[in-house]
Write an enzyme that holds these catalytic residues in place. Sequence first.
Site, PDB file in Angstrom:
ATOM      1  N   TRP A  64       0.536  -0.999   0.376  1.00  0.00           N
ATOM      2  CA  TRP A  64      -0.002   0.115  -0.321  1.00  0.00           C
ATOM      3  C   TRP A  64       0.233   1.445  -0.339  1.00  0.00           C
ATOM      4  O   TRP A  64       0.193   2.195  -0.475  1.00  0.00           O
ATOM      5  CB  TRP A  64      -1.046   0.301   1.714  1.00  0.00           C
ATOM      6  CG  TRP A  64      -2.268  -1.184   1.150  1.00  0.00           C
ATOM      7  CD1 TRP A  64      -2.197  -2.116   2.081  1.00  0.00           C
ATOM      8  CD2 TRP A  64      -2.617  -1.143  -0.072  1.00  0.00           C
ATOM      9  NE1 TRP A  64      -2.909  -3.114   1.882  1.00  0.00           N
ATOM     10  CE2 TRP A  64      -3.431  -2.207   0.263  1.00  0.00           C
ATOM     11  CE3 TRP A  64      -3.248  -1.154  -0.955  1.00  0.00           C
ATOM     12  CZ2 TRP A  64      -4.679  -2.992  -0.167  1.00  0.00           C
ATOM     13  CZ3 TRP A  64      -4.548  -1.458  -1.772  1.00  0.00           C
ATOM     14  CH2 TRP A  64      -4.766  -2.993  -1.637  1.00  0.00           C
TER      15      TRP A  64
ATOM     16  N   ASP B 161      -1.872   6.420   6.221  1.00  0.00           N
ATOM     17  CA  ASP B 161      -3.060   5.478   6.010  1.00  0.00           C
ATOM     18  C   ASP B 161      -3.359   4.718   7.250  1.00  0.00           C
ATOM     19  O   ASP B 161      -2.053   3.850   7.500  1.00  0.00           O
ATOM     20  CB  ASP B 161      -2.159   4.932   3.957  1.00  0.00           C
ATOM     21  CG  ASP B 161      -3.326   3.088   3.966  1.00  0.00           C
ATOM     22  OD1 ASP B 161      -4.551   3.503   4.825  1.00  0.00           O
ATOM     23  OD2 ASP B 161      -3.606   3.495   3.293  1.00  0.00           O
TER      24      ASP B 161
ATOM     25  N   LYS C 143     -11.710  -2.291   6.605  1.00  0.00           N
ATOM     26  CA  LYS C 143     -11.330  -2.867   7.417  1.00  0.00           C
ATOM     27  C   LYS C 143     -11.778  -2.674   9.109  1.00  0.00           C
ATOM     28  O   LYS C 143     -12.030  -3.853   9.267  1.00  0.00           O
ATOM     29  CB  LYS C 143     -10.037  -2.372   6.992  1.00  0.00           C
ATOM     30  CG  LYS C 143      -9.100  -2.449   6.121  1.00  0.00           C
ATOM     31  CD  LYS C 143      -8.279  -3.275   5.476  1.00  0.00           C
ATOM     32  CE  LYS C 143      -8.541  -3.868   3.553  1.00  0.00           C
ATOM     33  NZ  LYS C 143      -7.499  -2.413   3.206  1.00  0.00           N
TER      34      LYS C 143
HETATM   35  C1  LIG Z   1      -6.961  -2.053   2.157  1.00  0.00           C
HETATM   36  C2  LIG Z   1      -6.067  -1.119   1.888  1.00  0.00           C
HETATM   37  C3  LIG Z   1      -5.918   0.517   1.262  1.00  0.00           C
HETATM   38  C4  LIG Z   1      -6.539  -0.192  -0.505  1.00  0.00           C
HETATM   39  O1  LIG Z   1      -7.651   0.200   0.168  1.00  0.00           O
HETATM   40  P1  LIG Z   1      -9.180   1.123  -1.085  1.00  0.00           P
HETATM   41  O2  LIG Z   1      -9.858   0.831  -0.312  1.00  0.00           O
HETATM   42  O3  LIG Z   1      -9.385  -0.998  -1.198  1.00  0.00           O
HETATM   43  O4  LIG Z   1      -8.966   1.024  -1.677  1.00  0.00           O
HETATM   44  C5  LIG Z   1      -5.456   1.226   1.508  1.00  0.00           C
HETATM   45  N1  LIG Z   1      -3.630   1.085   2.741  1.00  0.00           N
HETATM   46  C6  LIG Z   1      -4.347   0.313   3.786  1.00  0.00           C
HETATM   47  C7  LIG Z   1      -3.320   0.130   4.433  1.00  0.00           C
HETATM   48  C8  LIG Z   1      -5.217  -0.995   3.199  1.00  0.00           C
HETATM   49  O5  LIG Z   1      -5.109  -2.150   4.139  1.00  0.00           O
END
Ligand SMILES: *Cc1c(COP(=O)(O)O)cnc(C)c1O
Length: 354
Positions: A100, A167, A191
Site C-alpha cells: 500500500w 494511511d 477493514k
Molecule cells: C486495504 C488497504 C488499502 C486499499 O483500500 P481500498 O479501499 O481498497 O482502496 C490501502 N491501504 C491499506 C493500509 C489497506 O489495508
Amino acid sequence: MKKHNFSAGPSILPREVLLKSSEAILDFNNSGLSLIEISHRSKDFVDVMEKARSLVLELLNLDGKGYKVLFLQGGASSQFLMVALNLLEKKAGYLNTGTWSDKAIKEAQLFGDIHEVASSKTSNYNHIPKGYKIASDYDYFHCTSNNTIYGTQIKKFPNSPVPMICDMSSDIFSRQLDFSKFDLIYAGAQKNMGPAGTTLVVVKESILGKVSRKIPSMMDYKLHSSKSSMFNTPPVFAVYTAMLTLEWIKNLGGIKAMEELNKKKEILMYSEIDLNPLFKGFSAKADRSAMNVTFSLVDDHLKETFDTMLKDAGIYGLNGHRSVGGYRASMYNALSIDSVKALVEVMSELESKN
Ligand SMILES: *Cc1c(COP(=O)(O)O)cnc(C)c1O
C-alpha cells in the site's frame, strides 16, 4: 454454524451493527422508508453524517483541535492521489513499508518529486525501517500505520518536522495514539469501521489550500470540507453503518477498551505461533501487527490436514495474501477473543496430533 471471521477486508463487523443497519435498509428511524431511498439532504440523514463526523473527532480525541472529518468515496486508493494533489507542491517523503505504501508512492510520483526515506522492500517488507531522516523541506511525510498484507505495524511514530500523513486503513480505532501528531489520517472503512464504499479522512484544516495547482472539485479536500462532506451524494449506507460502529466503540469504552481487547488477542495469537513448533511467524517481532497476524507452517505437508481442521472449526478467511503466502489472521476490533481461542485451539490440536 456461526463462522469465526478472520477476513482481511472487507471484514468482520459487530453483530449488533449488522442488525441495526439491516433494519435501517427496510425501515429507517420508523419513517416507513429505507435509509437508502431517502434524500441525503433530509434531516434524518444529515443527522447521521453529523453524528458520524463528531464521533470520529471524539474517539480520536481531536475535538476542537482544528480537524475536519470527511467521508469520501473511491477507497483508500483514491487517497493516494488526493493527498498528493492537495498537498504536494515540490517534494515529499514516503516511508515504504508494503504494497500500500508502494502504491501511494507511485501515485504521488505523478505530481512531484518523491523521496523514499526508507524501505523494507528488499526483505519482502517483513519489518518497519527505523532511524530514517525526514527532511524539513518536504511538503509532507507519508507513512502506513499498519501493513495489512505483511502483518507489520509502526509502534512508535517519528517526530516529523513537516505535516505527517498516515494511511490507517487497517488499524484505525484499534489502539490509543496521540492522533494530534498527524495532520491528515485516512482509512478505507472496510477493514475496521464499516462496509466498503466510504473512506474516512481526518484533516487539519490549516494544511489545506497551499498548493498552486488547480484541483478538480471531487478531488478537493477544501471543497468537501466546506460542504461538511456533503458536496455530492455521500455513500449513505456505508456512512450510516460506520456511524453505528463508532457508537459501538464508544459504548464499549472507546479506543482504550478496543486496545485492551486487541492486546489480549495479540498475546494469545503470537504466543501460540512462538510456542508451537509447527508454526513460524513472518514479521520481525518488534514490529508485529496486532491487527493482521502473518504466519506459516514449518512443514507444508501438514497444510491439507490443517486446512481441513480450520474448515471444520468454522474458521474463515485465514489464507495469506499471495505476496506473503501462508496464513493471515486478521483480528479487527469486532473479532471476539473466542474466535482467536478457537483458532489457537486448532493450532495446538495439530501439534498434539503430529
Ligand atoms: C486495504 C488497504 C488499502 C486499499 O483500500 P481500498 O479501499 O481498497 O482502496 C490501502 N491501504 C491499506 C493500509 C489497506 O489495508
